[in-house]
Structures are given as structure tokens and as C-alpha cells.
Design a protein around this motif. Sequence first.
Motif, short mmCIF file in Angstrom:
data_model
loop_
_atom_site.label_atom_id
_atom_site.label_comp_id
_atom_site.label_asym_id
_atom_site.label_seq_id
_atom_site.Cartn_x
_atom_site.Cartn_y
_atom_site.Cartn_z
N ASN A 147 -3.36 6.51 5.36
CA ASN A 147 -4.22 5.25 4.57
C ASN A 147 -3.17 4.35 4.47
N LEU A 148 -3.36 3.01 4.17
CA LEU A 148 -2.43 2.14 4.22
C LEU A 148 -2.30 1.95 2.62
N GLU A 149 -4.81 1.86 2.37
CA GLU A 149 -5.00 1.83 0.54
C GLU A 149 -4.12 2.51 -0.43
N ASP A 150 -3.64 3.99 0.36
CA ASP A 150 -2.58 4.80 -0.83
C ASP A 150 -1.38 4.60 -0.83
N ILE A 151 -1.04 4.24 0.60
CA ILE A 151 0.44 3.53 1.13
C ILE A 151 0.58 2.84 -0.43
N VAL A 152 -0.08 1.47 -0.54
CA VAL A 152 0.22 0.31 -0.89
C VAL A 152 -0.24 1.00 -2.73
N VAL B 253 -4.05 -5.99 -5.05
CA VAL B 253 -5.54 -6.40 -4.64
C VAL B 253 -6.05 -5.79 -3.10
N LEU B 254 -7.12 -4.86 -3.09
CA LEU B 254 -7.54 -4.37 -2.42
C LEU B 254 -8.42 -4.34 -1.82
N ILE C 174 -0.06 4.76 11.78
CA ILE C 174 0.77 4.07 11.75
C ILE C 174 2.18 5.04 11.31
N ASP C 175 3.82 4.33 12.04
CA ASP C 175 4.66 4.97 10.75
C ASP C 175 4.90 5.39 9.26
N PRO C 176 3.83 6.24 8.89
CA PRO C 176 4.29 5.76 7.52
C PRO C 176 4.78 5.50 6.31
N LEU C 177 5.97 6.33 6.82
CA LEU C 177 7.70 5.87 6.40
C LEU C 177 8.06 4.74 6.46
N ARG C 178 7.96 4.27 7.89
CA ARG C 178 8.81 3.04 7.86
C ARG C 178 8.07 2.07 7.11
N ILE C 179 6.48 1.82 6.77
CA ILE C 179 5.89 1.09 6.40
C ILE C 179 5.58 0.90 4.89
#
Length: 485
Positions: A318-323, A344-345, A355-360
Motif C-alpha cells: 500500500n503506497l499510502e502506508d509506505i509514504v 498530501v495523499l 511493487i518492491d516495497p523495500l526498494r520503493i
Amino acid sequence: MNYLIPILTFLAGSLLATVCYRRLMARQAVRKSATDSERLEVLRQIDQMILSNVSLEEIAERITAVISDTTSILGGVVRTVDQRTAGSLTVLAVSPNFQAASEAAGPGLVQKTATAAEMALARSRITQAVNERRVVTGEQLRDFECPLLSPDEADTVQKTLGIRSIVVYPIVVENRLSGAVSFFFTKPAAKLTKEDHSLMQSLTDEAGIAMENTRLLCQLEDMNTRLEEANMHLQTLDATKDEFISITSHQLRSPLTAIKGYLSMLLDRDFGPVSRAQAPVLRQIEQSTSEMINVLNDLLSVSKINAEHFELTRAPANLEDIVTSVVSEMKPLAQEKSLTIKVVLPSQPIGVVYIDPLRIRQVLINFIDNAVKYTPKGSIEVHLSATSKEITCEVKDQGIGIPKREQSQMFTKFYRALNARKLVTLGTGLGLFVAKRVIEDHHGKVIVKSVEGKGSTFGFTLPRAALSQPDSLEAQREPLAVMEV
Ligand code: ADP
């Protein structure tokens, strides 16, 4: 070592250019000296041989054959001088009529190479032509062609062929002595015309060009070999360096990760109270530890990219969580510099992406870390947005920006702009290089917009189409332990 390759490449290129140039100049010189169609035809043939890269021996043979074919000259011998063996002379070719007459005269023509001492001992006048670099003329073959022939053999050959004069031209190219050509005539030396000399000079020049080309090509081959060796050596050194960096980074990262874990527990008061004075110190240590781990992660990624072992490990994320989590992790760093950091989400949830969450995460950490590092005062905004086609993430700052002329180099390994180096001396110049690779491996594009003195925006777009399906093989793999922070 790195400087060797450009230098050798440059030299090799120059040599090749010299070879071509020499050929051109020689052809022009020959054309100028040609006065009749026979001579022109002869020289054209030799020219063609030189241009078609046949061996020196073949060209010499052609020259001697041509010599005996011309109406004015009876025959000849082409010799090359070897400076490495104190000027010994080696016969490259003899004209067919001279060869036949010599064979009939006796077992001569055995010794193809004669040292300078042997030539002097035999009192060959070729030595005189070579040493004094001038044309030498005579009437007795034995005065020239010994020790190639015995004196008796020389006399017999002279009689058989009816030789009445011998002329030796030294082959001198750019002040370098390369050999000598002997010409035999059925007329006395006094009757040799200007045209005869002009033809002899042209043929000698052709022999010189062929010899010089051979020398230059040998040099070129030698340089090529050295270039290949240097390249192989560099590749070995490079691989060793990558291996060293990889092992060292792994070894350093494990204890640092443990230190970071304990510091976080200390700050969470898991081991009891922490005084007011101790807390900021612990936070500072935790921050510095995180920075070291980030640098090690970049180094590990670069050595994997160099070794072509860099791969994504895709997983649902989940990109929101990562950011959000990266921003909250980086917030203390920003606060230390009194910078505000805002997220800003998108109004609609993006949903699960493969995706590769660790790399992102690593990419985002690099962008935000840079925004903090290169912004002396102001605010930082992290924008995540999405359309049906693509997802965009941007980190905007109000920092020093990047000079326009340097912007194209930003994603090059180790590149750091001058203004950045002045402001923050420490930095690897690897973060953006790794980020670009990570984003491109996700089929996305990096974003960079910057105005010097005003601020920068770094980010990426990821196409939805490339994020919706898990790659079955990649999804089965364990997430990379190397990226844990
Ligand atoms: P590092 O930050 O360790 O030097 P990076 O690869 O992350 O290495 O960045 C490379 C260079 O790009 C930096 O040295 C700097 O010149 C420039 N740069 C990156 N981000 C920013 C930014 N937000 N503001 C100004 N310059 C930046």
C-alpha cells in the motif's frame, strides 16, 4: 589504472589515422613523380597492394617483380633493417631473374639475414648506403650482394644477367631508417637517366610506406593487446571492489540495525526511564545510525547493479502506508533543521499495488533525505496522487536547487552538484542513481524539476498496468533481507 584506457584508445586512434594519412600522402607523391604510363601502372599496382593490407613480404615481392618487369631496370633486392638487433639487414624479396641466376650459380641466397658486422666484414657497399643514408652506385655485384651471395656466385650472377651497374637506395621514412633497395641495370651508371632515378626513388618510397605501415600496425596491435589486458585487469579490480563493498556493507549493517533497534527500545522506555538530557542524545544517535544504514543500503544496491544481480522482489503493498511511514521516520530529521514536512495523499485510496516495497521505501527515503539535506530553511511537501493510468509521488522542497547545466548528470553514479558539495560535504552521489534504477525496473519514470536557489521536486510515476499483476516468480521469493532498516 582508469586513465590507461582513454590514453591507449586515443593513441590507437591516432596511429590508425597516421597509417591512412601516410597512404594518401604516398599516393600523391608517387603520382607527382610518375612521368610515363608504365611507371604509373607499376606504382598503381603497388599502391593497391599497400591499401589492401597484404603482408610486407608480399609487397616487397611485388616490388622486385615489378622491377624486373620494367624496361629500364633489370632486377633488384629489397631489404629491411632491424634496429632491435643492432641494424641487421634481412632480405624481404629478390627479383625472380636474380633468384633464378643465383640458384644456377650455386647454393647462395641461404643467408637471408646478415648482421651489421657480417655486412661490414663482407665489405658490402649496402652498409655504406644504409649508414650514410645516401644513394650508392657501383659496378661490381660482389661489392654489394655479399654475404647474400659468395663473391664467386656474385660474379656468375652478374655475368649471367649482364649487370653493368648497381644502385642502392636507403629506405628512410620520417628520418627513420627502414631498409634498402638494390637495383640492377644492364647499362653503366653514367647512362642512368633522371627518369631511372625518379622510378627508383618512387619504388623505394613505396617500400618505405609498406614498411612504415607494417611498423605502425604492429604498434597498433601491440597497443590493442595492452588495452585488452588493461581492460581485463580493470574488470577484475572492479569485481573485487564490488565484492569488498558488498561484504563490508553487509557486515556493518547487521550490528547497526541491532543498535538502531535497541535505541528505539530505549527511546520507547522499554528499559526504564530516560532522562530529559539523555533523550535528544539518543535520538541523535538513532538518526545517525539510520543515515549510516541508508548509505550502506545504497552501496549494496550499487554493487548489485554493477554485478548485474539487482532484482526487484515484488509483493502486494500500500503506497499510502509506505509514504506515511517514511515521512514519520524522517520527520525528526526535518524538525532538527526547523523544516516543516507535510504529506498530501490522494482522496481516493490507491489500493493494493505489486511493487518492491523495500526498494520503493529506499527511493523515498533518498528523496526526502535529500530534500532535508539541501533545504536550509522552508518546507517540504510529499504528494502522492493517482489517475486510472498512473501513480505519481513527488517530494517538493524550497532548497538550494540544482544548477541547470548540472541537472542532466544528477542520476549519474557518484555525481554531486557543486552547490550541494559546498553546503553538505558528506554524500555519496549514489542515492539518485539507485532510485532511477528502482523506478525504471518498475517500468516507471523519475521526475526532476529544479530551479537553482528556489527548490527542487524529485519523484516518480509508476504505470498502473505494470503494478496490477504480481510477477508469479518474483512474488514467491522472500523479501530481500538486505533492505531491512
Ligand atoms: P548525495 O545526496 O549523497 O550527494 P544523491 O545521489 O542522493 O547523492 O544526489 C546526487 C546529487 O543530486 C546531490 O549531491 C545534489 O547535488 C543533487 N540533489 C539531489 N537532491 C537534491 C535536492 N533535493 N536539492 C538540491 N540538490 C539535490
